[in-house]
Scaffold this active site. Structure first.
Site, PDB file in Angstrom:
ATOM      1  N   ARG A   1       1.720  -1.834   0.486  1.00  0.00           N
ATOM      2  CA  ARG A   1       1.393  -1.033  -0.688  1.00  0.00           C
ATOM      3  C   ARG A   1      -0.114  -0.900  -0.838  1.00  0.00           C
ATOM      4  O   ARG A   1      -0.881  -1.775  -0.479  1.00  0.00           O
ATOM      5  CB  ARG A   1       2.000  -1.706  -1.933  1.00  0.00           C
TER       6      ARG A   1
ATOM      7  N   LYS B   1       5.342 -15.431  -0.721  1.00  0.00           N
ATOM      8  CA  LYS B   1       5.895 -14.142  -0.303  1.00  0.00           C
ATOM      9  C   LYS B   1       6.753 -14.293   0.950  1.00  0.00           C
ATOM     10  O   LYS B   1       6.312 -14.846   1.961  1.00  0.00           O
ATOM     11  CB  LYS B   1       4.761 -13.151  -0.050  1.00  0.00           C
TER      12      LYS B   1
ATOM     13  N   ARG C   1      -0.158 -10.751 -10.940  1.00  0.00           N
ATOM     14  CA  ARG C   1      -0.321 -12.137 -10.523  1.00  0.00           C
ATOM     15  C   ARG C   1       0.128 -13.066 -11.646  1.00  0.00           C
ATOM     16  O   ARG C   1      -0.010 -12.732 -12.819  1.00  0.00           O
ATOM     17  CB  ARG C   1      -1.779 -12.447 -10.161  1.00  0.00           C
TER      18      ARG C   1
END
Length: 215
Positions: free
Chosen positions: A7, A72, A212
């Protein structure tokens, strides 16, 4: 893979044999304007597929990441285009759904990208990438049928249930360099993030910002 994209123009990193990366072509009868929540629905489908193979702590991070324990595991990038055979913008559209999953090598990627990264090997041990691909394609196929019929509304409650930051303090970094903090209150009917701030509930769209956790 040498030119993976994430992204906002970021690179997607994957070592040789360390990931599963694929693009899924999906043609929809819906116009592109009605596909705003598609990436979030795909995230739910991936979480369901990963939980089914033994990763019960898989969660979504708005707008298009899959995490386990704050690290992630996978990412989603969707590119939309009006169908070239459609007569106008209200006609059918085509989505290329790009998915990248870390199968092994998460520790090295953590050092490379400067954020916590995990991989399937850490949670499942050795895994056959062909079997993984078939399982995820099956989950995607079923949920895309549901999206085509009912849109993002059919996924919104499920998305909230597996949202890594639901009800938690977070901060938003806007494209203009502004930081906005508040409580993550989920997403609206179009998949935009709802952030409860001191000034009220603000809405953010995925193209503008990064999210975040506020530690």
């Amino acid at each position: 893979q040498a030119q993976g994209r994430g992204r906002r123009g970021r690179d997607w990193h994957a070592g040789l044999g360390g990931g599963l990366m694929f693009s899924f072509l999906w043609r929809s009868g819906r116009p592109a304007a009605q596909l705003s929540g598609l990436s979030l629905a795909v995230g739910v489908a991936l979480v369901n597929g990963l939980r089914a193979i033994g990763v019960p702590r898989a969660q979504v991070k708005w707008p298009n990441d899959i995490q386990v324990g704050g690290a992630k595991l996978a990412g989603v990038l969707i590119e939309l285009a009006a169908d070239k055979y459609a007569s106008d913008v209200l006609g059918p559209s085509t989505a290329v759904i790009g998915i990248g999953i870390n199968v092994s090598g998460g520790e090295g990627l953590t050092r490379q990208v400067g954020q916590a990264v995990t991989d399937l090997h850490a949670h499942l041990g050795p895994i056959d990438r062909n079997d993984l691909l078939l399982g995820l394609i099956s989950a995607l196929d079923a949920d895309l049928v549901r999206f085509e019929r009912d849109g993002f509304a059919a996924f919104r409650d499920d998305w909230h249930a597996c949202h890594a930051h639901q009800g938690q303090p977070v901060f938003i970094q806007t494209g203009q360099g502004e930081t906005v903090s508040g409580l993550a209150r989920g997403v609206d009917a179009q998949g935009a993030l709802l952030l409860e701030t001191s000034a009220g509930v603000c809405t953010f769209h995925s193209g503008e910002v990064s999210l975040r956790a506020l530690s």
